[in-house]
Design a protein around this motif. Structure first.
Motif, PDB file in Angstrom:
ATOM      1  N   GLY A  12     -13.649   1.378  51.593  1.00 55.60           N
ATOM      2  CA  GLY A  12     -11.989   1.664  51.016  1.00 55.60           C
ATOM      3  C   GLY A  12     -11.977   2.266  49.553  1.00 55.60           C
ATOM      4  O   GLY A  12     -11.310   3.135  49.608  1.00 55.60           O
ATOM      5  N   ALA A  13     -13.013   2.073  48.710  1.00 53.43           N
ATOM      6  CA  ALA A  13     -13.028   2.688  47.682  1.00 53.43           C
ATOM      7  C   ALA A  13     -13.402   4.116  47.809  1.00 53.43           C
ATOM      8  O   ALA A  13     -12.628   4.907  47.020  1.00 53.43           O
ATOM      9  CB  ALA A  13     -14.349   2.221  46.696  1.00 53.43           C
ATOM     10  N   GLN A  14     -14.189   4.464  48.685  1.00 49.13           N
ATOM     11  CA  GLN A  14     -14.556   5.830  48.930  1.00 49.13           C
ATOM     12  C   GLN A  14     -13.317   6.629  49.470  1.00 49.13           C
ATOM     13  O   GLN A  14     -13.001   7.988  49.318  1.00 49.13           O
ATOM     14  CB  GLN A  14     -15.823   5.994  49.778  1.00 49.13           C
ATOM     15  N   SER A  15     -12.465   5.888  50.287  1.00 46.43           N
ATOM     16  CA  SER A  15     -11.567   6.591  51.062  1.00 46.43           C
ATOM     17  C   SER A  15     -10.197   6.756  49.971  1.00 46.43           C
ATOM     18  O   SER A  15      -9.724   7.683  49.798  1.00 46.43           O
ATOM     19  CB  SER A  15     -11.038   5.435  52.113  1.00 46.43           C
ATOM     20  N   LEU A  16     -10.292   5.634  49.047  1.00 39.04           N
ATOM     21  CA  LEU A  16      -9.318   5.791  47.953  1.00 39.04           C
ATOM     22  C   LEU A  16      -9.618   7.012  47.193  1.00 39.04           C
ATOM     23  O   LEU A  16      -8.654   7.986  46.488  1.00 39.04           O
ATOM     24  CB  LEU A  16      -9.230   4.363  47.201  1.00 39.04           C
ATOM     25  N   TYR A  17     -10.900   7.112  46.577  1.00 36.79           N
ATOM     26  CA  TYR A  17     -11.270   8.072  45.671  1.00 36.79           C
ATOM     27  C   TYR A  17     -11.146   9.400  46.422  1.00 36.79           C
ATOM     28  O   TYR A  17     -10.721  10.560  45.640  1.00 36.79           O
ATOM     29  CB  TYR A  17     -12.692   7.904  45.455  1.00 36.79           C
ATOM     30  N   SER A  18     -11.412   9.610  47.628  1.00 34.97           N
ATOM     31  CA  SER A  18     -11.252  11.065  48.288  1.00 34.97           C
ATOM     32  C   SER A  18      -9.644  11.588  48.322  1.00 34.97           C
ATOM     33  O   SER A  18      -9.487  12.499  48.270  1.00 34.97           O
ATOM     34  CB  SER A  18     -11.768  10.842  49.793  1.00 34.97           C
ATOM     35  N   PHE A  19      -8.914  10.070  48.770  1.00 37.61           N
ATOM     36  CA  PHE A  19      -7.521  10.580  48.699  1.00 37.61           C
ATOM     37  C   PHE A  19      -6.821  11.023  47.404  1.00 37.61           C
ATOM     38  O   PHE A  19      -5.961  11.809  47.359  1.00 37.61           O
ATOM     39  CB  PHE A  19      -6.654   9.159  49.374  1.00 37.61           C
ATOM     40  N   CYS A  20      -7.429  10.412  46.318  1.00 34.78           N
ATOM     41  CA  CYS A  20      -6.870  10.631  44.968  1.00 34.78           C
ATOM     42  C   CYS A  20      -7.437  12.087  44.647  1.00 34.78           C
ATOM     43  O   CYS A  20      -6.573  12.647  43.789  1.00 34.78           O
ATOM     44  CB  CYS A  20      -7.390   9.744  43.796  1.00 34.78           C
ATOM     45  N   PHE A  21      -8.632  12.466  45.000  1.00 37.95           N
ATOM     46  CA  PHE A  21      -9.008  13.716  44.594  1.00 37.95           C
ATOM     47  C   PHE A  21      -8.448  14.763  45.412  1.00 37.95           C
ATOM     48  O   PHE A  21      -8.083  15.708  44.741  1.00 37.95           O
ATOM     49  CB  PHE A  21     -10.330  13.657  44.985  1.00 37.95           C
ATOM     50  N   GLU A  22      -8.000  14.374  46.593  1.00 37.35           N
ATOM     51  CA  GLU A  22      -7.180  15.319  47.419  1.00 37.35           C
ATOM     52  C   GLU A  22      -5.997  15.523  47.052  1.00 37.35           C
ATOM     53  O   GLU A  22      -5.251  16.860  46.749  1.00 37.35           O
ATOM     54  CB  GLU A  22      -7.005  14.774  48.826  1.00 37.35           C
ATOM     55  N   MET A  23      -5.296  14.650  46.427  1.00 37.29           N
ATOM     56  CA  MET A  23      -3.959  14.755  45.825  1.00 37.29           C
ATOM     57  C   MET A  23      -3.862  15.244  44.406  1.00 37.29           C
ATOM     58  O   MET A  23      -2.987  15.975  44.108  1.00 37.29           O
ATOM     59  CB  MET A  23      -2.990  13.248  45.824  1.00 37.29           C
ATOM     60  N   SER A  24      -4.882  14.995  43.674  1.00 37.95           N
ATOM     61  CA  SER A  24      -5.070  15.784  42.368  1.00 37.95           C
ATOM     62  C   SER A  24      -5.322  17.162  42.478  1.00 37.95           C
ATOM     63  O   SER A  24      -4.701  17.906  41.597  1.00 37.95           O
ATOM     64  CB  SER A  24      -6.276  15.385  41.614  1.00 37.95           C
ATOM     65  N   SER A  25      -5.955  17.516  43.598  1.00 36.70           N
ATOM     66  CA  SER A  25      -6.072  19.265  43.823  1.00 36.70           C
ATOM     67  C   SER A  25      -4.670  19.642  44.235  1.00 36.70           C
ATOM     68  O   SER A  25      -4.578  20.669  44.438  1.00 36.70           O
ATOM     69  CB  SER A  25      -7.205  19.252  44.847  1.00 36.70           C
ATOM     70  N   ALA A  26      -3.974  18.900  44.907  1.00 31.11           N
ATOM     71  CA  ALA A  26      -2.618  19.354  45.376  1.00 31.11           C
ATOM     72  C   ALA A  26      -1.428  19.294  44.536  1.00 31.11           C
ATOM     73  O   ALA A  26      -0.383  19.726  44.486  1.00 31.11           O
ATOM     74  CB  ALA A  26      -2.343  18.600  46.606  1.00 31.11           C
ATOM     75  N   VAL A  27      -1.620  18.851  43.116  1.00 32.69           N
ATOM     76  CA  VAL A  27      -0.687  18.705  42.215  1.00 32.69           C
ATOM     77  C   VAL A  27       0.009  19.959  41.793  1.00 32.69           C
ATOM     78  O   VAL A  27       1.286  20.177  41.852  1.00 32.69           O
ATOM     79  CB  VAL A  27      -1.157  17.994  40.933  1.00 32.69           C
ATOM     80  N   ALA A  28      -0.849  21.193  41.625  1.00 32.51           N
ATOM     81  CA  ALA A  28      -0.134  22.425  41.119  1.00 32.51           C
ATOM     82  C   ALA A  28       0.417  22.837  42.293  1.00 32.51           C
ATOM     83  O   ALA A  28       1.583  23.381  42.153  1.00 32.51           O
ATOM     84  CB  ALA A  28      -1.201  23.220  40.854  1.00 32.51           C
ATOM     85  N   PRO A  29      -0.027  23.068  43.672  1.00 33.12           N
ATOM     86  CA  PRO A  29       0.670  23.431  44.749  1.00 33.12           C
ATOM     87  C   PRO A  29       2.340  22.606  44.919  1.00 33.12           C
ATOM     88  O   PRO A  29       3.250  23.323  45.179  1.00 33.12           O
ATOM     89  CB  PRO A  29      -0.061  23.282  46.030  1.00 33.12           C
ATOM     90  N   ILE A  30       2.115  21.373  44.630  1.00 30.57           N
ATOM     91  CA  ILE A  30       3.197  20.623  44.922  1.00 30.57           C
ATOM     92  C   ILE A  30       4.363  21.046  44.061  1.00 30.57           C
ATOM     93  O   ILE A  30       5.575  21.392  44.440  1.00 30.57           O
ATOM     94  CB  ILE A  30       3.086  19.120  44.750  1.00 30.57           C
ATOM     95  N   PHE A  31       3.952  21.222  42.674  1.00 30.30           N
ATOM     96  CA  PHE A  31       5.067  21.422  41.688  1.00 30.30           C
ATOM     97  C   PHE A  31       5.626  22.646  41.845  1.00 30.30           C
ATOM     98  O   PHE A  31       6.462  23.477  41.594  1.00 30.30           O
ATOM     99  CB  PHE A  31       4.475  21.235  40.131  1.00 30.30           C
TER     100      PHE A  31
END
Length: 349
Positions: A12-31
């Motif tokens: 679960g921790a690995q999945s959460l980390y992967s999801f958070c990393f994925e979303m952090s890389s998407a911050v610039a495209p989202i904005f």
């Protein structure tokens, strides 16, 4: 038992980390999507309000800007070969040209921008209908209910806008002419809705055959369609003269017509909007893309109402909520397992 709990916690921790990393890389495209797409709509609406006959010029300018950028940076002055042959683009280019021209031209027929945004948000309705009829797909009852909500929402907003026209203080002849032109605009948006859904099917089929090459596809679909604008040459030149006669832009030292500045701004932001959507699509799952694009349309609607003081009644709000909620429900955006599912799929590859 403790070992099983420990393994579940680690997973679960690995999945959460992967999801958070994925979303952090998407911050610039989202904005990037939110900022550029909303900014583009402001320029487009400003042009549509001051010079509605310039819609073909605006469409041509956007195509020319993106095609020129593609010649320089994607094809490198045609020294880079296509990964998808030109024959594979025939249906996609034709439908892409038709959708863009018809959607923009509808603004020339008294269709308010808020209604335009809501109408285009109903693309899932047309996608479902054509997918069932042409591709033979089947959907869950929930998706059909979502599409019904979208349809009802569009009908409510359309009827609300129609009733506003009858209360505008125009004479009977003026009101009749206004209503006829408005009806043409609604018919154009309805046609564009179906054409847009068919375009999505054409793109999907093209990608299935030749693979996904988004930069090349964006360049070719805009570049190859340029000759079609010769059919509108007279209208485009006439609109260019009208834009040149607009008042000078106040913040620049030279007497540059303000509507030409708006047109340049819309071209740049439209390119960035498309580019950021492609980037977002490559970094997050499709549900997140749907959420961001839907949020962008809703925020654009708010900006159009507040900034341009467009009339928007409680009836419009009911319709808009049905459209946007139906879109999110169709995409199953509230399904909490989507990010984890995507991570598991990546691990299994």
């Amino acid at each position: 038992m403790l070992c099983l709990l420990h393994r579940s916690f680690i997973k679960g921790a690995q999945s959460l980390y992967s999801f958070c990393f994925e979303m952090s890389s998407a911050v610039a495209p989202i904005f990037g999507v939110l900022g550029s797409c909303m900014g583009c709509m402001i320029f487009v609406e400003n042009i549509a309000k001051q010079e509605p006959s310039a819609m073909n010029l605006m469409t041509f300018s956007t195509f020319l800007f993106i095609a020129t950028h593609g010649i320089i940076f994607t094809s490198k002055f045609f020294t880079v070969g296509n990964k998808i042959p030109l024959k594979g683009y025939v249906k996609t280019v034709s439908m892409f040209f038709i959708v863009n021209v018809v959607n923009n031209q509808a603004l020339n027929y008294h269709v308010p921008v808020p209604l335009h945004i809501i109408f285009r948000s109903g693309s899932l309705l047309a996608t479902l209908v054509l997918s069932v009829l042409l591709v033979g797909k089947s959907y869950s009852p929930r998706k059909y209910i979502s599409v019904i909500a979208i349809t009802v929402g569009i009908v409510i907003c359309t009827l609300a806008t129609s009733s506003q026209g009858s209360d505008s203080g125009l004479s009977y002849e003026e009101a009749s002419k206004h209503y006829r032109e408005w009806s043409i605009g609604i018919a154009m948006l309805s046609f564009a809705l179906l054409a847009s859904a068919f375009l999505a099917i054409c793109q999907q089929q093209m990608y299935e055959v030749y693979g996904k090459h988004p930069d090349e596809a964006m360049f070719i679909t805009h570049f190859v369609a340029l000759p079609f604008f010769l059919l509108m040459g007279g209208d485009i030149l006439s609109a260019a003269e009208k834009l040149s006669a607009s008042k000078p832009y106040p913040l620049l030292p030279f007497n540059i017509p303000s509507l030409w500045i708006d047109l340049l701004g819309s071209c740049i932001l439209q390119y960035l909007c498309i580019k950021f959507v492609y980037q977002l699509n490559s970094r997050v799952d499709s549900l997140t893309v749907t959420l961001v694009v839907t949020l962008r349309k809703f925020l654009s609607l708010i900006v159009s109402i507040v900034y341009f003081k467009n009339p928007f009644t409680s009836q419009h709000w009911v319709g808009a909520i049905l459209v946007f909620a139906g879109t999110l429900a169709f995409a199953d955006i509230w399904g909490s397992s989507a990010p984890a599912k995507k991570i598991d799929e990546k691990k299994s590859q």
